[in-house]
Design an enzyme around this catalytic site. Structure first.
Site, PDB file in Angstrom:
ATOM      1  N   HIS A 254      27.256  -0.427 -31.332  1.00 36.46           N
ATOM      2  CA  HIS A 254      27.523  -1.813 -30.917  1.00 36.46           C
ATOM      3  C   HIS A 254      28.769  -2.267 -31.690  1.00 36.46           C
ATOM      4  CE1 HIS A 254      26.846  -5.801 -29.486  1.00 36.46           C
ATOM      5  NE2 HIS A 254      26.543  -6.300 -30.666  1.00 36.46           N
TER       6      HIS A 254
ATOM      7  N   ASN B 213      16.541 -20.666 -38.029  1.00 35.54           N
ATOM      8  CA  ASN B 213      17.428 -21.816 -38.254  1.00 35.54           C
ATOM      9  C   ASN B 213      18.879 -21.513 -37.897  1.00 35.54           C
ATOM     10  OD1 ASN B 213      17.243 -24.448 -38.858  1.00 35.54           O
ATOM     11  ND2 ASN B 213      17.077 -24.188 -41.072  1.00 35.54           N
TER      12      ASN B 213
END
Lengths: 90, 355
Positions: free
Chosen positions: B185, B9
């Protein structure tokens, strides 16, 4: 020469309560065929079982595979809308 | 084949689902599982999202399944995209969540899924981690499941960005540039300039081209240059707006743009979800190609590369089974130093986050 003999793969039996509607068998068989498993028998009980007013039927599927395969196949089948109940024979 | 998207979602999850169907990765008999939280409007919206996908892709739509609990997750490929994201830092009155806050929040989301995977998996699933901090989430899953089947997206996406930025500076296509970004990252990224190859360029031409475009001759100067240029662009963005900030950004060297690009995107008030989703689906396609492919990705190392024991961006060989082995790349002394610094920093964070 290397031996290709392996241990026999056990036969597995699954019992499903499924919706009696077009496409049910197709969706269920796809779970097997997409994973390279051949069903050795499919037994569809002729007597319909009422489930919440909708026609359902009992399906017994036999195939050869490891227990871990049966476990994942059962989990995958249980995610299909057309499968109302899933279990094994023992 | 079945694919499960945890966090379907969220904006990244939605883009991933859309791209999977658009690229026809799944057959109509395959299953796409959308996993969300069964709370408030979020859970209800998943039913509407499923209907929207069915409307959009009609006949070639796979079976779409909705699940709300970790124990219901079952698929061959599991994409972990649930959790909070790093918010745009453009509201001076409300500070964005710190990396630590983000880590603690997303850690609580990831743990139940990792535990359920450990309990119900059949050992053949591959987990692709998109959620940040990617090193943390990779480590959580690796502690509960076969670490060779857990791959983090961060370094893969950074490498795509790096290749694009190098290609842009040299004026060739991204496909012509082979390059990798290793390490964390985040600020601890290690652009591997020593491994850059450009199709059609001789070694000498490549060296000359790189020398003219990279931010510094020594890799060890990269973190300081990054910090300097990022601060500079923030000041311009705050003072003169995003148009001018992006103009300045365009003048930066490619390794700096690799890091500052997504930062500036977030700063402008938008997200990096489309690029993330595209990179994720790219990775899935590489994995499913059946060929062994070398990529940079976050994996939980156990001294296989430079003796590092930490979740970090490393060069790995991927296959449909996850990552099989480390691909042996030789780094320059400076890159080696940056990588080990990055590993040390990640280990400290893991200690802080009690992983």
């Amino acid at each position: 020469m290397e031996s290709l003999e392996t241990e026999a793969v056990p036969e597995q039996v699954l019992v499903l309560i499924v919706r009696d509607q077009p496409g049910t068998l197709f969706q269920i068989s796809a779970v097997f065929s997409n994973r390279g498993i051949s069903m050795s028998s499919i037994h569809l009980h002729e007597e319909s079982i009422p489930c919440n007013g909708k026609p359902c039927t009992r399906l017994v599927i036999r195939f050869f595979g490891e227990d871990s395969r049966k476990k994942i196949i059962l989990r995958l089948l249980s995610r299909l809308d057309c499968v109302l109940e899933s279990g094994d024979s023992g | 084949m079945d694919i499960s998207i945890i966090g379907a979602n969220g904006s990244t999850g939605k883009h991933i689902a859309n791209r999977i169907l658009l690229e026809r990765i799944l057959l109509p008999t395959d299953r796409l599982q959308l996993v969300g939280r069964n709370k408030g409007s979020s859970g209800q919206a998943l039913y509407g999202f499923r209907q929207d996908l069915k409307d959009a892709f009609a006949e070639r739509c796979p079976i779409i399944d909705i699940a709300f609990h970790p124990e219901e997750v079952v698929a061959d490929i599991i994409i972990m995209a649930a959790g909070s994201t790093i918010q745009a830092h453009n509201a001076p009155d409300s500070p964005p969540p710190s990396r630590d806050e983000l880590a603690l929040y997303n850690q609580q989301i990831a743990i139940p899924y990792a535990e359920a995977l450990a309990k119900y998996s059949h050992g053949h699933e591959v987990v692709i981690v998109v959620t940040n901090p990617v090193e943390l989430i990779v480590e959580i899953f690796s502690q509960h499941y076969n670490r060779h089947r857990v791959v983090g997206m961060g370094a893969y996406q950074d490498s795509l960005r790096f290749r694009r930025e190098v290609a842009r500076s040299i004026n060739v296509s991204r496909e012509a540039v082979h390059a990798m970004v290793l390490g964390e990252h985040g600020d601890g990224i290690v652009p591997v300039w020593s491994g850059v190859t450009i199709q059609g360029f001789s070694d000498n031409e490549t060296r000359r081209a790189i020398r003219t475009v990279r931010s510094s001759i020594r890799s060890t100067d990269f973190p300081a240059n990054l910090s300097l240029m990022r601060n500079e662009v923030i000041k311009i963005a705050q003072k003169n707006g995003m148009a001018e900030a992006f103009q300045l950004f365009d003048t930066f060297p490619p390794d700096i743009r690799t890091m500052v690009g997504p930062f500036l995107t977030l700063f402008s008030g938008t997200k990096t979800d489309i690029a993330t989703a595209n990179a994720t689906v790219d990775l899935i396609k590489s994995m499913l190609s059946g060929k062994d492919t070398v990529i940079a990705a976050q994996v939980s190392l156990n001294k296989e590369f430079l003796d590092v024991k930490a979740p970090i961006g490393a060069p790995v060989i991927i296959s449909p089974k996850g990552w099989d082995a480390i691909y042996p790349v030789s780094l320059s002394d400076g890159e080696n130093h940056l990588f080990l610094e990055s590993a040390r920093s990640i280990q400290e964070k893991m200690h802080t986050w009690k992983v």
